[in-house]
Motif scaffolding. Structure first.
Motif, PDB file in Angstrom:
ATOM      1  N   SER A 365      30.541  16.880  39.337  1.00 25.01           N
ATOM      2  CA  SER A 365      29.883  15.666  38.853  1.00 25.01           C
ATOM      3  C   SER A 365      30.397  15.305  37.465  1.00 25.01           C
ATOM      4  O   SER A 365      30.778  16.174  36.687  1.00 25.01           O
ATOM      5  N   ARG A 366      30.378  14.000  37.165  1.00 23.91           N
ATOM      6  CA  ARG A 366      30.789  13.566  35.825  1.00 23.91           C
ATOM      7  C   ARG A 366      29.897  12.422  35.363  1.00 23.91           C
ATOM      8  O   ARG A 366      29.508  11.541  36.143  1.00 23.91           O
ATOM      9  N   VAL A 367      29.564  12.443  34.085  1.00 25.39           N
ATOM     10  CA  VAL A 367      28.825  11.349  33.472  1.00 25.39           C
ATOM     11  C   VAL A 367      29.791  10.195  33.245  1.00 25.39           C
ATOM     12  O   VAL A 367      30.851  10.371  32.645  1.00 25.39           O
ATOM     13  N   SER A 368      29.442   9.000  33.723  1.00 22.26           N
ATOM     14  CA  SER A 368      30.321   7.847  33.582  1.00 22.26           C
ATOM     15  C   SER A 368      29.785   6.835  32.577  1.00 22.26           C
ATOM     16  O   SER A 368      30.550   6.186  31.880  1.00 22.26           O
ATOM     17  N   ASP A 369      28.473   6.668  32.498  1.00 18.28           N
ATOM     18  CA  ASP A 369      27.855   5.807  31.487  1.00 18.28           C
ATOM     19  C   ASP A 369      26.501   6.409  31.160  1.00 18.28           C
ATOM     20  O   ASP A 369      25.856   7.005  32.030  1.00 18.28           O
ATOM     21  N   ALA A 370      26.075   6.264  29.914  1.00 22.42           N
ATOM     22  CA  ALA A 370      24.845   6.942  29.520  1.00 22.42           C
ATOM     23  C   ALA A 370      24.316   6.396  28.203  1.00 22.42           C
ATOM     24  O   ALA A 370      25.013   5.701  27.458  1.00 22.42           O
ATOM     25  N   ASN A 371      23.064   6.730  27.924  1.00 26.60           N
ATOM     26  CA  ASN A 371      22.455   6.542  26.610  1.00 26.60           C
ATOM     27  C   ASN A 371      21.377   7.610  26.468  1.00 26.60           C
ATOM     28  O   ASN A 371      21.302   8.533  27.285  1.00 26.60           O
ATOM     29  N   ARG A 372      20.538   7.509  25.453  1.00 28.04           N
ATOM     30  CA  ARG A 372      19.564   8.568  25.201  1.00 28.04           C
ATOM     31  C   ARG A 372      18.503   8.696  26.282  1.00 28.04           C
ATOM     32  O   ARG A 372      17.805   9.707  26.350  1.00 28.04           O
ATOM     33  N   THR A 373      18.345   7.691  27.120  1.00 26.39           N
ATOM     34  CA  THR A 373      17.277   7.713  28.116  1.00 26.39           C
ATOM     35  C   THR A 373      17.763   7.918  29.542  1.00 26.39           C
ATOM     36  O   THR A 373      16.974   8.288  30.413  1.00 26.39           O
ATOM     37  N   GLU A 374      19.054   7.668  29.818  1.00 29.06           N
ATOM     38  CA  GLU A 374      19.534   7.774  31.184  1.00 29.06           C
ATOM     39  C   GLU A 374      21.014   8.127  31.217  1.00 29.06           C
ATOM     40  O   GLU A 374      21.741   7.893  30.244  1.00 29.06           O
ATOM     41  N   ALA A 375      21.439   8.657  32.355  1.00 29.18           N
ATOM     42  CA  ALA A 375      22.862   8.953  32.589  1.00 29.18           C
ATOM     43  C   ALA A 375      23.209   8.505  33.997  1.00 29.18           C
ATOM     44  O   ALA A 375      22.502   8.833  34.960  1.00 29.18           O
ATOM     45  N   TRP A 376      24.300   7.744  34.122  1.00 28.86           N
ATOM     46  CA  TRP A 376      24.827   7.346  35.427  1.00 28.86           C
ATOM     47  C   TRP A 376      25.965   8.298  35.757  1.00 28.86           C
ATOM     48  O   TRP A 376      26.948   8.391  35.020  1.00 28.86           O
ATOM     49  N   VAL A 377      25.810   9.012  36.855  1.00 28.92           N
ATOM     50  CA  VAL A 377      26.671  10.143  37.200  1.00 28.92           C
ATOM     51  C   VAL A 377      27.371   9.872  38.529  1.00 28.92           C
ATOM     52  O   VAL A 377      26.746   9.381  39.478  1.00 28.92           O
ATOM     53  N   VAL A 378      28.663  10.178  38.581  1.00 25.83           N
ATOM     54  CA  VAL A 378      29.403  10.176  39.838  1.00 25.83           C
ATOM     55  C   VAL A 378      29.359  11.599  40.383  1.00 25.83           C
ATOM     56  O   VAL A 378      29.771  12.542  39.708  1.00 25.83           O
ATOM     57  N   GLU A 379      28.825  11.742  41.597  1.00 28.13           N
ATOM     58  CA  GLU A 379      28.637  13.078  42.167  1.00 28.13           C
ATOM     59  C   GLU A 379      29.054  13.077  43.634  1.00 28.13           C
ATOM     60  O   GLU A 379      29.306  12.020  44.219  1.00 28.13           O
ATOM     61  N   LYS A 380      29.140  14.259  44.235  1.00 30.59           N
ATOM     62  CA  LYS A 380      29.528  14.395  45.635  1.00 30.59           C
ATOM     63  C   LYS A 380      28.532  15.285  46.359  1.00 30.59           C
ATOM     64  O   LYS A 380      27.928  16.181  45.760  1.00 30.59           O
ATOM     65  N   ASP A 381      28.391  15.024  47.679  1.00 31.49           N
ATOM     66  CA  ASP A 381      27.518  15.876  48.480  1.00 31.49           C
ATOM     67  C   ASP A 381      28.318  17.027  49.090  1.00 31.49           C
ATOM     68  O   ASP A 381      29.499  17.222  48.772  1.00 31.49           O
ATOM     69  N   ALA A 382      27.690  17.765  49.981  1.00 27.59           N
ATOM     70  CA  ALA A 382      28.340  18.937  50.569  1.00 27.59           C
ATOM     71  C   ALA A 382      29.543  18.572  51.425  1.00 27.59           C
ATOM     72  O   ALA A 382      30.416  19.409  51.664  1.00 27.59           O
ATOM     73  N   LEU A 383      29.609  17.310  51.886  1.00 29.53           N
ATOM     74  CA  LEU A 383      30.740  16.847  52.693  1.00 29.53           C
ATOM     75  C   LEU A 383      31.799  16.152  51.848  1.00 29.53           C
ATOM     76  O   LEU A 383      32.700  15.515  52.379  1.00 29.53           O
TER      77      LEU A 383
END
Length: 402
Positions: A365-383
């Motif tokens: 997973s990687r943080v792509s956009d964020a601030n002190r209250t939230e983080a938008w993360v690109v992630e992958k499932d088991a597949l």
């Protein structure tokens, strides 16, 4: 449309405060002394089979007040969603070199009220989109310098003031192959490709020449897989950049890396060093790399070549301390450490450089956009299916002042 977008962009950038230049010295500190944050997922966008919500690959993500923009690199488009995850529209005309088309979209940013921009690394240009109408305007930046080592191009990274662009000089030709370039200037270009100033000088990974065990006149120019040089990231509004000097620990001296933030003119806003616990490279880590290299056509003596390559690779005995870097929409700095048992620790700094929190995410997973209250993360499932997720940042009561 160019003048309208340019005026929007200039007006939106000029209001960025530069008070950080007067910030107090940043205290040193180790990441294990920082409060642990909890991330709670509230939105997840993606699907295994839906053509609208499913992603083949996911590039950069930009989160606004009402919309979320997701780069789809293979499609050459930007997919737009509401913050709750409903599809809105696509921006971009698909893969290509024409108006509104993209070939290698990399980073998204704010171009002013109602406008976003996307950088195209392969085409050396920025495309500005009116998010309401979908209208697009493309501004190219081309610059080349010739020297004794060959022709060097500049890769534009992000728009700056007055339609300048921050760019890095990319060594090419025999100079790059022979390791002649140990640094890489970060410069400001105008739309005519003229260099208008140097913002910073970045350390770069150097290629070395391996000749032992090779055929006559054979040589392998090789960059170390764990030496990435300096890491950098820009603010999405073009107001500056953060640079991390974080090569692997050598085994002597303090284990720490440097973090520097500069504004759009190259002035230093803060610089600090962060201590960390080095993660050793396990035995046998380089074996597969060496085995695959023995199939190269230049190899004459497999044992001699393998010994020379192993000597080069095993000089690096610890993983680099920083593997990912992001600048938040509020000026915060998000730094990811190495993969430890399938997870990475992320460290978060204030715009002034002080450390405010840390948390862990799966290594994929990687943080792509964020601030002190939230983080938008690109992630992958088991597949291995990619998703875009919003995480709410939950602070400890004592940290929040409760």
């Amino acid at each position: 449309m160019r003048m309208r977008v340019a005026k929007r962009f200039l007006k939106s950038i000029l209001v960025v405060p530069l008070a950080l230049a007067c910030a107090a010295p940043v205290p040193e500190g180790a990441p294990w002394e920082v409060p642990e944050w909890t991330l709670r997922r509230t939105v997840r966008i993606g699907s295994a089979d839906d053509p609208i919500y499913g992603f083949s690959t996911v590039g950069d993500v930009l989160a606004g007040e009402n919309r979320v923009y997701v780069i789809l690199p293979q499609e050459g488009k930007i997919r737009v969603f509401t913050r709750s995850g409903e599809f809105v529209r696509d921006l971009g005309a698909g893969q290509g070199v024409g108006p509104g088309e993209l070939t290698a979209p990399t980073m998204l940013g704010w171009g002013g009220p109602g406008t976003i921009w996307v950088g195209d690394q392969r085409l050396g240009r920025f495309t500005f989109f009116d998010v309401a109408s979908g209208e697009a305007e493309t501004i190219p930046y081309h610059a080349y310098v010739s020297d004794l080592h060959g022709t060097t191009g500049f890769q534009p990274l992000v728009p700056l003031f007055d339609l300048r662009a921050a760019a890095i000089r990319i060594p090419s030709g025999t100079g790059a192959e022979r390791g002649a370039f140990t640094t890489m200037p970060l410069v400001a270009l105008d739309t005519a490709g003229r260099v208008r100033g140097t913002l910073a000088t970045l350390g770069r990974a150097v290629r070395v020449a391996i000749t032992a065990g090779a055929v006559d006149d054979g040589v392998l120019h090789r960059r170390h897989p764990l030496d990435r040089g300096d890491t950098w990231q820009f603010a999405r509004d073009g107001s500056g950049a953060v640079i991390v000097q974080g090569r692997s620990w050598t085994g002597t001296g303090p284990a720490e890396y440097g973090v520097t933030r500069v504004d759009s003119e190259g002035d230093t806003l803060f610089h600090r060093r962060i201590a960390y616990e080095p993660l050793p490279v396990p035995n046998g880590y380089y074996d597969r790399d060496i085995e695959e290299s023995l199939d190269l056509p230049i190899v004459a003596d497999r044992r001699e070549f393998a010994d020379a390559l192993r000597e080069f690779l095993e000089r690096v005995r610890y993983f680099p301390p920083v593997t990912n870097l992001q600048m938040g929409s509020d000026g915060t700095v998000w730094i990811a450490g190495p993969d430890e048992a399938g997870e990475r620790t992320w460290l978060v700094l204030e715009p002034t450089g002080a450390t405010i929190g840390r948390f862990r995410l799966p290594a994929a997973s990687r943080v792509s956009d964020a601030n002190r209250t939230e983080a938008w993360v690109v992630e992958k499932d088991a597949l291995d299916i990619p998703y875009v997720a919003r995480y709410e940042i939950v602070l400890d009561r004592r940290e929040a002042g409760g």
